[in-house]
Design a protein around this motif. Structure first.
Motif, PDB file in Angstrom:
ATOM      1  N   ASP A   1      -1.563  17.850 -31.490  1.00  0.00           N
ATOM      2  CA  ASP A   1      -1.969  18.388 -30.195  1.00  0.00           C
ATOM      3  C   ASP A   1      -1.178  19.641 -29.863  1.00  0.00           C
ATOM      4  O   ASP A   1      -1.695  20.568 -29.243  1.00  0.00           O
ATOM      5  N   ILE A   2       0.081  19.641 -30.268  1.00  0.00           N
ATOM      6  CA  ILE A   2       0.999  20.729 -29.928  1.00  0.00           C
ATOM      7  C   ILE A   2       1.844  21.059 -31.154  1.00  0.00           C
ATOM      8  O   ILE A   2       2.346  20.147 -31.822  1.00  0.00           O
ATOM      9  N   ILE A   3       2.033  22.342 -31.418  1.00  0.00           N
ATOM     10  CA  ILE A   3       2.974  22.799 -32.445  1.00  0.00           C
ATOM     11  C   ILE A   3       3.996  23.672 -31.744  1.00  0.00           C
ATOM     12  O   ILE A   3       3.642  24.612 -31.033  1.00  0.00           O
ATOM     13  N   ILE A   4       5.258  23.342 -31.929  1.00  0.00           N
ATOM     14  CA  ILE A   4       6.358  24.091 -31.322  1.00  0.00           C
ATOM     15  C   ILE A   4       7.146  24.754 -32.437  1.00  0.00           C
ATOM     16  O   ILE A   4       7.566  24.087 -33.385  1.00  0.00           O
ATOM     17  N   LEU A   5       7.334  26.057 -32.324  1.00  0.00           N
ATOM     18  CA  LEU A   5       8.130  26.786 -33.303  1.00  0.00           C
ATOM     19  C   LEU A   5       9.562  26.861 -32.786  1.00  0.00           C
ATOM     20  O   LEU A   5       9.828  27.507 -31.778  1.00  0.00           O
ATOM     21  N   GLY A   6      10.458  26.169 -33.461  1.00  0.00           N
ATOM     22  CA  GLY A   6      11.866  26.167 -33.092  1.00  0.00           C
ATOM     23  C   GLY A   6      12.304  24.845 -32.502  1.00  0.00           C
ATOM     24  O   GLY A   6      11.683  24.334 -31.572  1.00  0.00           O
ATOM     25  N   SER A   7      13.375  24.285 -33.059  1.00  0.00           N
ATOM     26  CA  SER A   7      13.879  22.987 -32.600  1.00  0.00           C
ATOM     27  C   SER A   7      15.220  23.133 -31.889  1.00  0.00           C
ATOM     28  O   SER A   7      16.046  22.231 -31.911  1.00  0.00           O
TER      29      SER A   7
ATOM     30  N   LYS B   1       6.784  11.815 -25.604  1.00  0.00           N
ATOM     31  CA  LYS B   1       6.951  10.648 -24.721  1.00  0.00           C
ATOM     32  C   LYS B   1       5.633  10.323 -24.020  1.00  0.00           C
ATOM     33  O   LYS B   1       5.330   9.169 -23.738  1.00  0.00           O
ATOM     34  N   HIS B   2       4.830  11.352 -23.762  1.00  0.00           N
ATOM     35  CA  HIS B   2       3.569  11.162 -23.051  1.00  0.00           C
ATOM     36  C   HIS B   2       2.363  11.206 -23.994  1.00  0.00           C
ATOM     37  O   HIS B   2       1.276  11.647 -23.631  1.00  0.00           O
ATOM     38  N   ASN B   3       2.624  10.730 -25.230  1.00  0.00           N
ATOM     39  CA  ASN B   3       1.586  10.415 -26.219  1.00  0.00           C
ATOM     40  C   ASN B   3       0.823  11.603 -26.786  1.00  0.00           C
ATOM     41  O   ASN B   3      -0.320  11.438 -27.230  1.00  0.00           O
ATOM     42  N   LEU B   4       1.417  12.760 -26.791  1.00  0.00           N
ATOM     43  CA  LEU B   4       0.812  13.874 -27.510  1.00  0.00           C
ATOM     44  C   LEU B   4       1.399  13.917 -28.925  1.00  0.00           C
ATOM     45  O   LEU B   4       2.561  13.564 -29.133  1.00  0.00           O
ATOM     46  N   ARG B   5       0.583  14.319 -29.874  1.00  0.00           N
ATOM     47  CA  ARG B   5       1.048  14.454 -31.261  1.00  0.00           C
ATOM     48  C   ARG B   5       1.701  15.826 -31.386  1.00  0.00           C
ATOM     49  O   ARG B   5       1.019  16.847 -31.297  1.00  0.00           O
ATOM     50  N   VAL B   6       3.007  15.818 -31.596  1.00  0.00           N
ATOM     51  CA  VAL B   6       3.810  17.048 -31.566  1.00  0.00           C
ATOM     52  C   VAL B   6       4.424  17.317 -32.930  1.00  0.00           C
ATOM     53  O   VAL B   6       5.034  16.430 -33.538  1.00  0.00           O
ATOM     54  N   LEU B   7       4.271  18.545 -33.394  1.00  0.00           N
ATOM     55  CA  LEU B   7       4.945  19.014 -34.607  1.00  0.00           C
ATOM     56  C   LEU B   7       5.915  20.107 -34.203  1.00  0.00           C
ATOM     57  O   LEU B   7       5.540  21.056 -33.516  1.00  0.00           O
ATOM     58  N   ILE B   8       7.175  19.956 -34.610  1.00  0.00           N
ATOM     59  CA  ILE B   8       8.184  20.995 -34.400  1.00  0.00           C
ATOM     60  C   ILE B   8       8.470  21.604 -35.772  1.00  0.00           C
ATOM     61  O   ILE B   8       8.813  20.883 -36.716  1.00  0.00           O
ATOM     62  N   ILE B   9       8.334  22.905 -35.872  1.00  0.00           N
ATOM     63  CA  ILE B   9       8.615  23.614 -37.116  1.00  0.00           C
ATOM     64  C   ILE B   9       9.858  24.473 -36.896  1.00  0.00           C
ATOM     65  O   ILE B   9       9.921  25.244 -35.940  1.00  0.00           O
ATOM     66  N   ASP B  10      10.828  24.345 -37.795  1.00  0.00           N
ATOM     67  CA  ASP B  10      12.040  25.152 -37.690  1.00  0.00           C
ATOM     68  C   ASP B  10      12.403  25.705 -39.063  1.00  0.00           C
ATOM     69  O   ASP B  10      12.290  24.999 -40.065  1.00  0.00           O
ATOM     70  N   LYS B  11      12.838  26.945 -39.090  1.00  0.00           N
ATOM     71  CA  LYS B  11      13.209  27.572 -40.366  1.00  0.00           C
ATOM     72  C   LYS B  11      14.559  27.079 -40.878  1.00  0.00           C
ATOM     73  O   LYS B  11      14.880  27.261 -42.040  1.00  0.00           O
TER      74      LYS B  11
ATOM     75  N   LYS C   1       9.173  27.766 -43.551  1.00  0.00           N
ATOM     76  CA  LYS C   1       8.899  29.170 -43.251  1.00  0.00           C
ATOM     77  C   LYS C   1       7.413  29.334 -42.950  1.00  0.00           C
ATOM     78  O   LYS C   1       6.553  29.009 -43.770  1.00  0.00           O
ATOM     79  N   VAL C   2       7.122  29.829 -41.732  1.00  0.00           N
ATOM     80  CA  VAL C   2       5.735  30.072 -41.333  1.00  0.00           C
ATOM     81  C   VAL C   2       5.266  31.371 -41.984  1.00  0.00           C
ATOM     82  O   VAL C   2       5.894  32.414 -41.823  1.00  0.00           O
ATOM     83  N   LEU C   3       4.172  31.276 -42.727  1.00  0.00           N
ATOM     84  CA  LEU C   3       3.605  32.459 -43.372  1.00  0.00           C
ATOM     85  C   LEU C   3       2.498  33.092 -42.548  1.00  0.00           C
ATOM     86  O   LEU C   3       2.348  34.304 -42.523  1.00  0.00           O
ATOM     87  N   ASP C   4       1.704  32.244 -41.881  1.00  0.00           N
ATOM     88  CA  ASP C   4       0.559  32.780 -41.151  1.00  0.00           C
ATOM     89  C   ASP C   4       0.130  31.810 -40.055  1.00  0.00           C
ATOM     90  O   ASP C   4       0.285  30.602 -40.184  1.00  0.00           O
TER      91      ASP C   4
ATOM     92  N   VAL D   1      -5.556  26.093 -33.835  1.00  0.00           N
ATOM     93  CA  VAL D   1      -4.564  26.916 -34.523  1.00  0.00           C
ATOM     94  C   VAL D   1      -4.293  26.300 -35.881  1.00  0.00           C
ATOM     95  O   VAL D   1      -4.101  25.078 -35.993  1.00  0.00           O
ATOM     96  N   LYS D   2      -4.261  27.129 -36.890  1.00  0.00           N
ATOM     97  CA  LYS D   2      -3.899  26.687 -38.231  1.00  0.00           C
ATOM     98  C   LYS D   2      -2.603  27.404 -38.599  1.00  0.00           C
ATOM     99  O   LYS D   2      -2.500  28.619 -38.477  1.00  0.00           O
ATOM    100  N   VAL D   3      -1.609  26.623 -39.020  1.00  0.00           N
ATOM    101  CA  VAL D   3      -0.315  27.173 -39.410  1.00  0.00           C
ATOM    102  C   VAL D   3      -0.191  27.034 -40.918  1.00  0.00           C
ATOM    103  O   VAL D   3      -0.337  25.940 -41.464  1.00  0.00           O
ATOM    104  N   GLU D   4       0.082  28.152 -41.585  1.00  0.00           N
ATOM    105  CA  GLU D   4       0.305  28.114 -43.021  1.00  0.00           C
ATOM    106  C   GLU D   4       1.803  28.258 -43.263  1.00  0.00           C
ATOM    107  O   GLU D   4       2.435  29.196 -42.782  1.00  0.00           O
TER     108      GLU D   4
END
Length: 163
Positions: A9-15, A28-38, A146-149, A157-160
């Motif tokens: 549901d959500i992608i966050i860049l940086g942890s 906590k409120h049931n969203l599917r969250v991905l955190i991407i950090d380099k 490492k986010v390429l695109d 949103v598609k994160v490569e």
């Protein structure tokens, strides 16, 4: 951790502190969250000066979103007791000094503002703590990525990533 094609549901860049607090609340409120950090925790981070206002905001966020761990950031005592005694220092003022190489300090260029006691965070420990809290609430943390695109369109949103 390898992530194949998945939907979040959500992608966050940086942890860091902000990203991890946001991820914690959303997970906590049931969203599917991905955190991407380099980088990976624990990692070097510059300290952060809290103020009585930010201490209060941490209390409000904790209460508003039912995440008690955020309140652990709301005071020197709470950080000391719940995160680590080495995760912060006690701050009693803000100081600003303009430095001229090889010259004495000028009184007009020195500013010391007294403030109510607060914390100066050792971000390496605090960021690591909040990233673990986010994962505890269900966020997925992808480190050393490492986010390429980014492809942003009407479908989402598609994160490569590099790997």
């Amino acid at each position: 951790m390898k992530i194949k094609m998945q939907n979040f549901d959500i992608i966050i860049l940086g942890s860091g502190l902000d990203g991890s607090i946001l991820a914690t609340i959303l997970a906590k409120h049931n969203l599917r969250v991905l955190i991407i950090d380099k980088n990976a925790h624990p990692r070097f981070a510059i300290g952060e000066a809290m103020t009585p206002d930010t201490d209060l905001m941490m209390e409000i966020l904790s209460y508003q979103y039912s995440v008690p761990e955020i309140a652990h950031l709301s005071s020197f005592k709470n950080i000391w007791e719940n995160i680590s005694p080495s995760a912060c220092g006690l701050k009693r003022s803000f100081n600003f000094i303009y430095h001229h190489k090889g010259q004495e300090q000028k009184l007009q260029e020195i500013n010391k503002l007294g403030v109510a006691s607060s914390s100066h965070l050792f971000r390496q420990d605090v960021d690591h703590y909040m990233a673990k809290v986010a994962v505890k609430y269900g966020a997925t943390l992808l480190e050393k990525a490492k986010v390429l695109d980014l492809d942003i369109n009407s479908q989402g949103v598609k994160v490569e990533l590099e790997d």
